[in-house]
Scaffold this motif. Structure first.
Motif, PDB file in Angstrom:
ATOM      1  N   ALA A  43       0.710  -1.218  -0.039  1.00 51.41           N
ATOM      2  CA  ALA A  43       0.054  -0.144  -0.030  1.00 51.41           C
ATOM      3  C   ALA A  43       0.854   1.194   0.083  1.00 51.41           C
ATOM      4  CB  ALA A  43      -0.985  -0.109   1.290  1.00 51.41           C
ATOM      5  N   ALA A  44       0.157   2.363  -0.306  1.00 46.80           N
ATOM      6  CA  ALA A  44       0.853   3.618  -0.459  1.00 46.80           C
ATOM      7  C   ALA A  44       0.634   4.323   0.863  1.00 46.80           C
ATOM      8  CB  ALA A  44       0.417   4.458  -1.479  1.00 46.80           C
ATOM      9  N   LYS A  82       5.978   7.981  -4.087  1.00 45.03           N
ATOM     10  CA  LYS A  82       6.807   8.309  -5.023  1.00 45.03           C
ATOM     11  C   LYS A  82       7.430   6.688  -5.380  1.00 45.03           C
ATOM     12  CE  LYS A  82       8.461  12.866  -4.004  1.00 45.03           C
ATOM     13  NZ  LYS A  82       9.823  13.779  -3.673  1.00 45.03           N
ATOM     14  N   ASP A  83       7.250   5.782  -4.753  1.00 49.97           N
ATOM     15  CA  ASP A  83       7.994   4.501  -5.027  1.00 49.97           C
ATOM     16  C   ASP A  83       6.833   3.406  -5.200  1.00 49.97           C
ATOM     17  OD1 ASP A  83      10.560   5.623  -4.496  1.00 49.97           O
ATOM     18  OD2 ASP A  83      10.070   5.318  -2.372  1.00 49.97           O
ATOM     19  N   VAL A  84       5.864   3.435  -4.749  1.00 49.42           N
ATOM     20  CA  VAL A  84       5.037   2.251  -4.786  1.00 49.42           C
ATOM     21  C   VAL A  84       4.553   1.842  -5.784  1.00 49.42           C
ATOM     22  CG1 VAL A  84       2.878   3.465  -4.231  1.00 49.42           C
ATOM     23  CG2 VAL A  84       3.051   1.494  -3.509  1.00 49.42           C
ATOM     24  N   ASP A  85       4.363   2.779  -6.946  1.00 49.14           N
ATOM     25  CA  ASP A  85       3.809   2.049  -8.265  1.00 49.14           C
ATOM     26  C   ASP A  85       4.846   1.548  -8.975  1.00 49.14           C
ATOM     27  OD1 ASP A  85       0.703   3.077  -9.083  1.00 49.14           O
ATOM     28  OD2 ASP A  85       1.991   4.800  -8.113  1.00 49.14           O
ATOM     29  N   ASN A  96       6.336 -11.896  -8.845  1.00 56.55           N
ATOM     30  CA  ASN A  96       6.273 -11.808  -7.392  1.00 56.55           C
ATOM     31  C   ASN A  96       5.081 -10.971  -6.808  1.00 56.55           C
ATOM     32  OD1 ASN A  96       6.704 -12.656  -4.528  1.00 56.55           O
ATOM     33  ND2 ASN A  96       8.250 -10.936  -4.531  1.00 56.55           N
ATOM     34  N   ALA A  97       4.015 -10.865  -7.754  1.00 62.31           N
ATOM     35  CA  ALA A  97       3.146 -10.210  -7.498  1.00 62.31           C
ATOM     36  C   ALA A  97       2.570  -9.968  -5.827  1.00 62.31           C
ATOM     37  CB  ALA A  97       1.818 -10.091  -8.526  1.00 62.31           C
ATOM     38  N   PRO A  98       1.930  -8.888  -5.384  1.00 58.17           N
ATOM     39  CA  PRO A  98       1.195  -8.913  -4.177  1.00 58.17           C
ATOM     40  C   PRO A  98      -0.099  -9.523  -4.515  1.00 58.17           C
ATOM     41  CG  PRO A  98       1.278  -6.610  -5.015  1.00 58.17           C
ATOM     42  CD  PRO A  98       2.097  -7.430  -6.007  1.00 58.17           C
ATOM     43  N   ASP A  99      -0.757  -9.833  -3.397  1.00 54.73           N
ATOM     44  CA  ASP A  99      -2.191 -10.355  -3.684  1.00 54.73           C
ATOM     45  C   ASP A  99      -3.114  -9.317  -3.498  1.00 54.73           C
ATOM     46  OD1 ASP A  99      -2.006 -13.465  -3.010  1.00 54.73           O
ATOM     47  OD2 ASP A  99      -1.043 -12.485  -1.451  1.00 54.73           O
ATOM     48  N   VAL A 100      -2.581  -8.325  -2.689  1.00 58.95           N
ATOM     49  CA  VAL A 100      -3.707  -6.960  -2.917  1.00 58.95           C
ATOM     50  C   VAL A 100      -2.304  -5.803  -2.871  1.00 58.95           C
ATOM     51  CG1 VAL A 100      -5.245  -5.584  -1.600  1.00 58.95           C
ATOM     52  CG2 VAL A 100      -5.462  -7.877  -1.456  1.00 58.95           C
ATOM     53  N   ALA A 101      -3.024  -4.852  -3.776  1.00 64.41           N
ATOM     54  CA  ALA A 101      -2.153  -3.697  -3.912  1.00 64.41           C
ATOM     55  C   ALA A 101      -3.152  -2.320  -3.790  1.00 64.41           C
ATOM     56  CB  ALA A 101      -1.702  -3.643  -5.208  1.00 64.41           C
ATOM     57  N   GLN A 102      -2.836  -1.558  -3.130  1.00 59.68           N
ATOM     58  CA  GLN A 102      -3.233  -0.203  -3.001  1.00 59.68           C
ATOM     59  C   GLN A 102      -2.425   0.983  -3.535  1.00 59.68           C
ATOM     60  OE1 GLN A 102      -3.012   2.908  -0.454  1.00 59.68           O
ATOM     61  NE2 GLN A 102      -4.055   3.744  -2.430  1.00 59.68           N
ATOM     62  N   ILE A 103      -2.636   1.296  -4.821  1.00 59.44           N
ATOM     63  CA  ILE A 103      -1.700   2.221  -5.544  1.00 59.44           C
ATOM     64  C   ILE A 103      -2.517   3.178  -6.503  1.00 59.44           C
ATOM     65  CG2 ILE A 103       0.251   0.494  -5.622  1.00 59.44           C
ATOM     66  CD1 ILE A 103      -0.573  -0.513  -8.167  1.00 59.44           C
ATOM     67  N   ALA A 309      -8.912   9.885  -7.662  1.00 59.63           N
ATOM     68  CA  ALA A 309      -9.149   8.506  -6.979  1.00 59.63           C
ATOM     69  C   ALA A 309      -7.729   7.660  -7.101  1.00 59.63           C
ATOM     70  CB  ALA A 309     -10.103   7.920  -7.443  1.00 59.63           C
ATOM     71  N   ASP A 310      -7.655   7.059  -6.064  1.00 59.36           N
ATOM     72  CA  ASP A 310      -6.448   5.766  -5.961  1.00 59.36           C
ATOM     73  C   ASP A 310      -7.367   4.445  -5.820  1.00 59.36           C
ATOM     74  OD1 ASP A 310      -4.669   8.014  -5.995  1.00 59.36           O
ATOM     75  OD2 ASP A 310      -4.789   8.071  -3.654  1.00 59.36           O
ATOM     76  N   TRP A 311      -6.516   3.381  -6.113  1.00 56.46           N
ATOM     77  CA  TRP A 311      -7.142   2.434  -6.399  1.00 56.46           C
ATOM     78  C   TRP A 311      -6.717   1.176  -5.595  1.00 56.46           C
ATOM     79  CZ3 TRP A 311     -11.171   3.432  -9.467  1.00 56.46           C
ATOM     80  CH2 TRP A 311     -10.994   4.675 -10.055  1.00 56.46           C
ATOM     81  N   MET A 312      -7.643   0.245  -5.386  1.00 59.02           N
ATOM     82  CA  MET A 312      -7.238  -1.168  -4.793  1.00 59.02           C
ATOM     83  C   MET A 312      -7.463  -2.201  -5.848  1.00 59.02           C
ATOM     84  SD  MET A 312      -6.726  -2.216  -1.230  1.00 59.02           S
ATOM     85  CE  MET A 312      -8.108  -1.657  -0.122  1.00 59.02           C
TER      86      MET A 312
END
Length: 425
Positions: A43-44, A82-85, A96-103, A309-312
């Motif tokens: 998450a961000a 600045k880094d999360v995306d 190695n994708a996360p299961d859930v991302a908030q980006i 908006a930001d996204w999950m």
């Protein structure tokens, strides 16, 4: 949401619950039903320091969820905005994708078939509770993949003390902005109107002005229309009436980032700028009395504000569809949605949480922003070409308002870049 739609979904949810069934829509295979599961959440961070880091919020959500769902653990990683995306993109590329991302973006992953849709994960009651204007922006080819997580809208901010000293009323039109800025300059205000078209968030500042001029990034059917007649007129007006008259301050707009403009406003050096809720608190904490009005337009207040908006999203890679769905349903409870929105002065993305905020007097300062959200126009998040187009805007749009510039040429070049990126999808 509309009353008829709400009744239909709530009624269906009640029936499903009465039958003792899980109100989650069925999806594809790849589920894991045996043994403990650990979901990786990335998450961000919306905080400004350790005291309000988003890691505290997500750790609390994870702990509450784990207590209610034995056998499912949440591994929380919170990264700077600045880094999360970039970090999530690297994880996905490495397998190695996360299961859930908030980006900040979802469309590329959806187009590549890497995400679960809302139909595959969310309970009906959860999916039905999102604000329609936000879910529309979260769809790719008509299917919801990007789940809105948090939102904000924009209003025009003005320094009430500076306006009072100059004998000014709040602006309603572009002419008012020009006239007020002229009066503020005569009073020695450093930035009569701060116009941050630097690379930090030029794409958002640009959209606010395009909307107030009757245009936008896309036409009525969703196709790019960046060099429309309305948009060209808007940037000619900015060039001739604000920048060319020396009303935008000592830093040229193409080199002025939003953070610097906001900092100057909080320091009492800016008469007007387009702002969001977080700036309100920052300015008031430094003693600036903030006035707020809807974005002025060519002949009156703009009818539709810009929304952000930001996204999950839930990734398919590890096959944890059911567990992801349970976690998302928990994360979108009113308690959790409101806690995050309150912490960072942002807007909730669900109908029930929005209604709760609207009736709560302690959130009075956010009510104007909340009222603008249902009719807000969002950046075209669902286009995988948007990343390329956004980058072109950030790099070039400042030159469209420089004295002696040709806005039609600059917007035409960005439009050509958009057409090329769209064709490559």
């Amino acid at each position: 949401m509309g009353e008829a739609v709400q009744r239909r979904f709530l009624g269906l949810t009640a029936v499903v619950a009465a039958l003792g069934m899980t109100a989650t829509l069925s999806g594809c295979g790849g589920d894991t039903d045996s043994g403990d599961v650990t979901l990786k959440l990335v998450a961000a961070d919306y905080g400004t320091g350790p005291e309000n880091s988003s890691e505290k919020y997500w750790s609390g959500v994870a702990s509450g969820f784990e207590n209610e769902h034995p056998g499912i653990k949440i591994d929380v990683t919170v990264l700077h905005w600045k880094d999360v995306d970039r970090e999530v993109a690297a994880m996905v590329k490495a397998g190695n994708a996360p299961d859930v991302a908030q980006i900040g973006a979802y469309a590329d992953y959806a187009k590549q078939g890497k995400l679960y849709s809302a139909d595959e994960t969310l309970a009906i009651r959860t999916a039905a509770n999102f604000l329609p204007s936000l879910t529309d922006a979260g769809k790719v080819d008509g299917t919801l993949y990007g789940l809105p997580f948090v939102a904000s809208t924009r209003l025009l901010f003005y320094n009430q003390k500076l306006f009072d000293q100059a004998g000014l009323d709040a602006p309603r039109t572009w002419d008012d902005i020009r006239n007020d800025a002229t009066a503020l300059k005569a009073k020695g205000v450093d930035y009569p109107f701060a116009l941050p078209l630097g690379q930090e968030e030029a794409q958002a500042e640009t959209l606010m002005w395009l909307l107030s001029g009757g245009g936008g990034y896309t036409d009525d059917v969703g196709a790019y229309d960046i060099d429309s007649a309305e948009n060209i007129t808007t940037f000619r007006w900015l060039r001739d009436n604000l920048v060319g008259k020396g009303l935008t301050g000592p830093v040229e707009p193409g080199k002025l980032d939003r953070a610097k403009a906001f900092e100057a406003f909080a320091d009492g050096k800016v008469g007007m700028l387009n702002g969001h809720p977080t700036l309100m608190d920052e300015a008031e904490a430094k003693g600036v009395k903030v006035g707020m009005v809807p974005l002025p337009g060519f002949d009156g207040p703009t009818k539709g504000s810009m929304g952000v908006a930001d996204w999950m999203m839930g990734f398919k890679e590890n096959g944890h569809r059911k567990e992801i769905g349970k976690f998302l349903d928990y994360a979108y409870s009113d308690e959790n949605v409101l806690e995050f929105a309150e912490e960072y002065d942002l807007l909730p993305v669900t109908g029930s949480a929005s209604a709760a905020m609207e009736t709560d007097k302690k959130h009075k300062k956010l009510h104007e922003f909340l009222a603008a959200l249902p009719n807000a126009r969002l950046i075209p998040y669902g286009k995988t070409s948007w990343a390329t187009v956004s980058d072109a805007i950030k790099k070039n749009i400042g030159s469209a308002v420089a004295p002696g510039s040709n806005p039609e040429s600059v917007l035409g070049e960005i439009s050509a870049e958009a057409a090329k990126a769209e064709a490559a999808e």
